[in-house]
Design an enzyme around this catalytic site. Structure first.
Site, PDB file in Angstrom:
ATOM      1  CB  SER A  79      -1.088   0.094   1.313  1.00  0.00           C
ATOM      2  OG  SER A  79      -1.404   1.246   1.366  1.00  0.00           O
ATOM      3  CG  LEU A 138     -17.921   5.655   3.785  1.00  0.00           C
ATOM      4  CD1 LEU A 138     -17.183   7.160   3.656  1.00  0.00           C
ATOM      5  CD2 LEU A 138     -19.353   6.049   3.722  1.00  0.00           C
ATOM      6  CB  SER A 140     -12.285   1.157   2.647  1.00  0.00           C
ATOM      7  OG  SER A 140     -12.548   0.949   3.784  1.00  0.00           O
ATOM      8  CD  GLU A 173     -16.081  -7.879   2.410  1.00  0.00           C
ATOM      9  OE1 GLU A 173     -16.401  -7.338   1.395  1.00  0.00           O
ATOM     10  OE2 GLU A 173     -16.282  -7.209   3.323  1.00  0.00           O
ATOM     11  CG  ASP A 184     -20.923  -3.357   1.819  1.00  0.00           C
ATOM     12  OD1 ASP A 184     -21.966  -2.813   1.664  1.00  0.00           O
ATOM     13  OD2 ASP A 184     -20.477  -3.942   2.832  1.00  0.00           O
ATOM     14  CE1 TYR A 236     -23.290  -6.557   8.908  1.00  0.00           C
ATOM     15  CE2 TYR A 236     -23.137  -8.804   8.972  1.00  0.00           C
ATOM     16  CZ  TYR A 236     -23.516  -7.654   8.340  1.00  0.00           C
ATOM     17  OH  TYR A 236     -23.911  -7.586   6.980  1.00  0.00           O
TER      18      TYR A 236
HETATM   19  C1  GLA Z   1     -22.139  -4.319   6.016  1.00  0.00           C
HETATM   20  C2  GLA Z   1     -22.258  -5.432   5.365  1.00  0.00           C
HETATM   21  C3  GLA Z   1     -23.268  -5.244   4.270  1.00  0.00           C
HETATM   22  C4  GLA Z   1     -24.701  -4.727   4.927  1.00  0.00           C
HETATM   23  C5  GLA Z   1     -24.401  -3.643   5.874  1.00  0.00           C
HETATM   24  C6  GLA Z   1     -25.540  -3.177   6.914  1.00  0.00           C
HETATM   25  O1  GLA Z   1     -21.694  -3.033   5.141  1.00  0.00           O
HETATM   26  O2  GLA Z   1     -21.139  -5.651   4.752  1.00  0.00           O
HETATM   27  O3  GLA Z   1     -23.512  -6.481   3.769  1.00  0.00           O
HETATM   28  O4  GLA Z   1     -25.025  -5.770   5.870  1.00  0.00           O
HETATM   29  O5  GLA Z   1     -23.156  -3.892   6.596  1.00  0.00           O
HETATM   30  O6  GLA Z   1     -26.634  -2.781   5.853  1.00  0.00           O
END
Ligand code: GLA
Length: 416
Positions: A79, A138, A140, A173, A184, A236
Site C-alpha cells: 500500500s 463506506l 473500503s 468476503e 457492498d 454484526y
Molecule cells: C455491512 C455489510 C453489508 C450490510 C451492511 C448493513 O456493510 O457488508 O452486507 O449488511 O453492513 O446494511
C-alpha cells in the site's frame, strides 16, 4: 464481459500515484490498473443478508491498484500508505488467514474464492492507494476485495460477467469472518455515475435510479472507527442470528395458522404474502424483547426502501428525508446498531438543516448520510462543523471528515 469502458470513467491522480509507486517498488511499469469505489447506503440497512432490496450508491472515493501479472502463483501487494504492511501469499487450495481484522485478509479473500472455483495459477505484484476513509462504514474493505478479485480474474484470463462476479466477491468476503450480505460488493461493481442502485438479491439484480440533479447526499464521519474485528464483527453476526431466529418463529406460527405455506422461509416471502401489518401483528403476539425488535426493524426497513425509491423517482426530498430519519430510529431502537456519537451526529445534521439523516453501513461507529438541497449544502456543512466536529476537536480540513457524495460508476479495469 460487460464491464464499463474505462476510457469513459474519470481518471484520477491517485491512479497515477499508484503507478509511480509501482515503478519505484518493482522497477518496471504496471501492466494494468483496476479501481473500485466505496459506497454509501442511502436506505435499507441490515436487510441485504435477508435477501431484501437495498438502495445504496457507489461514491467517488476509490481504491486503485496498479498491477503486473507474475508467472508464478504469488501475490505481493503493497500500500502507498505506511499504515499497512506488505502482504505476500501464494494462491493455493487453502490460503491461511491472518489474524482477524488484519487487512491482508481482504486481499486473500478474493484469491481464496477464485482459486476454489477456477484454475488460478498466476498471481501479481501490485501497489494500492485509496482515498476512501477507512473504518468509516463506506466499504473500503469491499472495494479492496473487488479490486484484488478483478486483478486476479484479469491475469488468469477469467471471463466473468459483472453480477456473478459481485456475487462471488460477496461470498469471498465471508473469509474475513463477517457473515455479511451482498450489497457492498454489488454496488462497488455495478454502480453507475449519477445513479443510485436498487439492488435485489437471489438472484442479484441492479436497477439504476437517477439521483435528482438538485439532491445532495453528504457523508459525515463520526470519527469513531468501526473496527473489523472484535465487538463490531461479533455484534454484526449476532444481529443476523437474532433476526433469523425471529423469522423462524414467525414462519412456524404463520404456517401453523395456515397463513403461509410451510416451505416459506425468507423475510421476502413472508412480507410479500402477509404484508407489513399482519407480519408485525403476529410478531407482537409471538415475540418479545430483542427478537421482536430485530424482526420489526427488518420488516419496516424493507418497506421504507420500497417507498424511498418511489420518492426519489418523484423527487420528494422532504419525504425521502423523513424515511431516512425513521430508518435511523429503527436502527437505534430496534436493531441497536447505533452509538452515542452517531445519534449526536444525526441530530447535528438535522439541526444544520438537512432534510433527513441516518447512520450508514453496519453501524457501531462510522458515518452518517444526510440529504439536503444543493443550495443548502454550505449551510449544512458549516452547521456540522459547529454542531459536531468543532466541540469534539475533530479536524475538518482533511478529506476524511465530511464530503458531498457523488453517485459514481462501478469498478473498472484498464490494460496499459
Ligand atoms: C455491512 C455489510 C453489508 C450490510 C451492511 C448493513 O456493510 O457488508 O452486507 O449488511 O453492513 O446494511
Amino acid at each position: 464481459m460487460n464491464w464499463p469502458n474505462p476510457r469513459q470513467v474519470d481518471r484520477s491522480p491517485l491512479e497515477l500515484i499508484s503507478g509511480d509507486a509501482f515503478f519505484k517498488e518493482f522497477g518496471v511499469q504496471p501492466t494494468h490498473f483496476a479501481r473500485a469505489p466505496g459506497r454509501v447506503n442511502l436506505i435499507g440497512e441490515h436487510i441485504d443478508y435477508h435477501d431484501l432490496p437495498v438502495f445504496p450508491m457507489a461514491i467517488q472515493r476509490q481504491v486503485y491498484l496498479a498491477f503486473r501479472c507474475r508467472d508464478d502463483g504469488f501475490v505481493r501487494i503493497r500500500s502507498v500508505s505506511e499504515d499497512f504492511e506488505e502482504v505476500e501469499f501464494e494462491i493455493g487450495r487453502e490460503i491461511t488467514a491472518n489474524l482477524q481484522g488484519h487487512w491482508g485478509n481482504y486481499l486473500k479473500a478474493p484469491a481464496n474464492e477464485l482459486a476454489r472455483r477456477f484454475a488460478v495459477s498466476h498471481g501479481f505484484d501490485g501497489v494500492l492507494v485509496s482515498d476512501i476513509p477507512i473504518a468509516a462504514g463506506l466499504s473500503s474493505s469491499s472495494a479492496l476485495v473487488n479490486v484484488v478479485g478483478l486483478a486476479l480474474a484479469e491475469v488468469n484470463g477469467l471471463e466473468l460477467e459483472t453480477l456473478p462476479f459481485a456475487d462471488m466477491m460477496a461470498d469471498a468476503e465471508r473469509y474475513t469472518g463477517t457473515r455479511g450480505g451482498g450489497m457492498d460488493q454489488a454496488v462497488s461493481i455495478g454502480g453507475q455515475a449519477r445513479y443510485a442502485a436498487q439492488i435485489e438479491f437471489g438472484p442479484l439484480k441492479i436497477r439504476h435510479i437517477l439521483v435528482p440533479e438538485k439532491w445532495r447526499f453528504v457523508i459525515a464521519n463520526s470519527g469513531v472507527r468501526v473496527e473489523k474485528s472484535g465487538y463490531a464483527m461479533s455484534a454484526y453476526n449476532a444481529r443476523r442470528d437474532e433476526s433469523e431466529h425471529a423469522l423462524r418463529i414467525i414462519t412456524k406460527t404463520a404456517s401453523e395458522r395456515g397463513l403461509i405455506h410451510s416451505q416459506v422461509t425468507g423475510y421476502r416471502d413472508v412480507l410479500e404474502i402477509l404484508g407489513e401489518d399482519i407480519a408485525i401483528e403476529i410478531a407482537e403476539a409471538e415475540l418479545e424483547g430483542t427478537l421482536l425488535r430485530r424482526f420489526r426493524h427488518v420488516v419496516t426497513e424493507a418497506v421504507r426502501v420500497g417507498k424511498a425509491i418511489g420518492l426519489m423517482v418523484s423527487e420528494d426530498i422532504q419525504a425521502f428525508g423523513s424515511l431516512m430519519d425513521a430508518s435511523h430510529r429503527s436502527l437505534r431502537v430496534d436493531y441497536e446498531v447505533s452509538s452515542v456519537e452517531l445519534d449526536e451526529l444525526v441530530v447535528a445534521c438535522r439541526e444544520a438543516g438537512a432534510a433527513g439523516a441516518r447512520l450508514t453501513g453496519a453501524g457501531f461507529g462510522g458515518s452518517v448520510i444526510m440529504i439536503t438541497e444543493q443550495e443548502k449544502v454550505d449551510e449544512v456543512l458549516e452547521g456540522l462543523s459547529q454542531g459536531y466536529y468543532g466541540p469534539r476537536g475533530i479536524r475538518t480540513d482533511t478529506d476524511q471528515s465530511h464530503f458531498v457524495a457523488k453517485p459514481s460508476a462501478g469498478a473498472s479495469i484498464i490494460t496499459l
